[in-house]
Enzyme design. Structure first.
Site, PDB file in Angstrom:
ATOM      1  N   TYR A   1      -2.546  -2.198  -4.162  1.00  0.00           N
ATOM      2  CA  TYR A   1      -2.336  -2.697  -2.791  1.00  0.00           C
ATOM      3  C   TYR A   1      -2.109  -1.544  -1.809  1.00  0.00           C
ATOM      4  O   TYR A   1      -1.288  -1.626  -0.899  1.00  0.00           O
ATOM      5  CB  TYR A   1      -1.169  -3.703  -2.739  1.00  0.00           C
ATOM      6  CG  TYR A   1      -1.426  -4.931  -3.578  1.00  0.00           C
ATOM      7  CD1 TYR A   1      -2.442  -5.818  -3.236  1.00  0.00           C
ATOM      8  CD2 TYR A   1      -0.671  -5.192  -4.712  1.00  0.00           C
ATOM      9  CE1 TYR A   1      -2.703  -6.929  -4.009  1.00  0.00           C
ATOM     10  CE2 TYR A   1      -0.932  -6.318  -5.493  1.00  0.00           C
ATOM     11  CZ  TYR A   1      -1.943  -7.187  -5.131  1.00  0.00           C
ATOM     12  OH  TYR A   1      -2.205  -8.292  -5.899  1.00  0.00           O
TER      13      TYR A   1
ATOM     14  N   HIS B   1      -1.231  -8.110   1.326  1.00  0.00           N
ATOM     15  CA  HIS B   1       0.076  -8.188   0.671  1.00  0.00           C
ATOM     16  C   HIS B   1       1.208  -7.896   1.659  1.00  0.00           C
ATOM     17  O   HIS B   1       2.194  -7.255   1.308  1.00  0.00           O
ATOM     18  CB  HIS B   1       0.135  -7.221  -0.524  1.00  0.00           C
ATOM     19  CG  HIS B   1       0.732  -7.839  -1.760  1.00  0.00           C
ATOM     20  ND1 HIS B   1       2.067  -7.814  -2.009  1.00  0.00           N
ATOM     21  CD2 HIS B   1       0.156  -8.490  -2.798  1.00  0.00           C
ATOM     22  CE1 HIS B   1       2.301  -8.429  -3.174  1.00  0.00           C
ATOM     23  NE2 HIS B   1       1.157  -8.860  -3.659  1.00  0.00           N
TER      24      HIS B   1
END
Ligand code: MG
Length: 417
Positions: free
Chosen positions: A157, A210
């Site tokens: 991420y 995220h």
């Protein structure tokens, strides 16, 4: 005579190195029981205690067929309501009662919800790589097993592994996983340029932010990604900033998916009513199970919004089966996250046993990926998944301090993970 609840028992197990919590409800009818998922891996000991101390005494002797009444009873019993701990305990009971109802009717859950609206569930899986070449290789592996939707990520991420402090960080920063949001956004745009060059329109590309950037960054980032025609962009802002979604949505053409951190119907209300999202993606045990998931989906449907339930490795196969059953019957199903094969291969690298085999020894009738882009249900009454408690006990849970959520910016300040 309607069977009554005889016991409500939590079963902990971690065959994949991730804490799973399953609730088993036994009834006054011989051999009739149900399983539900109460998995919140990072607080599972607390939920186990909650179920044993407060939920079981509340429910013993109640008729198993009154699911909505029991859901509301559990929800309001502590006076203060909602939150992931309470909701997961409630979910464990809720799913187990739906499982029992299906067994009593001798029908899979999807039949109780009106029957199939589709035959297979199209899924996406997660691909990442340290560079774009590695990522392309990863995506090609998925294409070989028929996958048409892939979530593409640069590294973890966009952040560093826990404990690695990049040179640019301020002196004296604490241990954490570090992210530079501007670098992350620039690298992601470059990543999608290369992916579209390589794959053309042969595959649907997705991406998960995220919630690692600010709302104002999210607005420009979504706009910059428009030329790459993503299927959707996931969690561009944290749930605390849901009021930004409409503005972001109106500023880009990239479809938005939001909500794996929702824990309360108020969390998705504004996003849906203001048409700030295209897909809601609750983690169904975190909102309280099947009953609230059906209500959320129906609410979203009336605004033209579809579902894409969160389905990471930190939920049990019982939840996975509940999700697939719901997907089979929902008119506004959109797409389904799936973490089957790939996750087990990933977990395999860190474990000392065959994770895939261990999962199948502990759980039976797990919904499976069909190697054709779709996941199929197990067609058994209720949720169909069973647990072997002796096998489950071979993989006890551990409760270490959670590290990956200690996400920080280069100046040392915390960033939502
Ligand atoms: Mg996500």
């Amino acid at each position: 005579m309607i069977p009554k609840i005889r016991s409500v028992r939590p079963i902990e197990t971690a065959p994949g190195g991730i804490n799973l919590l399953v609730i088993k409800i036994e009834t006054t009818e011989d051999g009739l029981y149900g399983l539900g998922c109460a998995t919140f891996s990072y607080r599972s000991a607390t939920i186990k205690h909650l179920v044993e101390t407060y939920i079981e005494p509340l429910l013993i002797g109640r008729e198993v067929d009154r699911i909505s009444d029991i859901w509301q009873l559990m929800h309001q019993n502590a006076y203060w309501r909602s939150g992931p701990i309470e909701n997961n305990a409630i979910s464990g009971v809720d799913m187990a009662l739906w499982d029992i109802k299906g067994k009593m009717a001798n029908m899979p859950l999807y039949q109780l919800l009106g029957g199939k609206l589709r035959d297979g569930i199209p899924v996406y899986q997660h691909a990442d790589g340290d560079d774009v070449d590695e990522l392309i290789e990863h995506i090609e592996q998925y294409r070989e097993v028929g996958l048409r939707y892939v979530r593409c990520q640069n590294g973890i991420y966009g952040g560093t592994p826990y404990g690695t402090v990049p040179q640019e960080c301020a002196k004296g920063v604490q241990a954490g996983t570090y992210i530079n949001s501007n670098d992350y956004m620039r690298n992601t745009v470059k990543m999608f340029e290369k992916l579209r060059d390589h794959f053309g329109d042969e595959i649907e590309l997705l991406h998960d932010v995220h919630e690692r950037i600010s709302p104002i960054q999210a607005r420009s980032f979504c706009h910059e990604l428009d030329p790459f025609r993503l299927f959707f962009l996931e969690d561009v802002v944290s749930p605390e900033h849901v009021s930004w979604l409409r503005e972001i949505h109106n500023y880009c053409t990239t479809p938005l998916s939001h909500g794996e951190l929702y824990v309360n119907s108020n969390d998705w209300h504004d996003a849906v009513v203001n048409r700030g999202v295209d897909y809601i993606r609750c983690h169904i045990s975190d909102i309280g199970g099947i009953t609230p998931a059906l209500r959320a989906a129906a609410f979203a449907d009336s605004f033209g919004i579809r579902t894409c339930w969160h389905c990471p490795p930190d939920l049990s196969p019982v939840s996975a089966s509940a999700i697939i059953n719901i997907d089979l019957a929902l008119p506004n199903f959109g797409l389904q996250e799936w973490s089957g094969i790939e996750t087990y291969q990933f977990l395999q690298q860190s474990g000392d046993h065959d994770v895939d085999a261990a999962m199948h020894e502990v759980f039976s009738n797990i919904p499976e990926y069909g190697n054709d882009g779709y996941v199929y249900g197990n067609e058994l009454p209720g949720l169909g998944v069973d647990i072997d408690e002796k096998e489950a006990a071979k993989y006890p849970c551990d409760h270490p301090v959670t590290l990956w959520t200690q996400t920080r910016n280069s100046d040392g300040s915390l960033q939502t993970p």
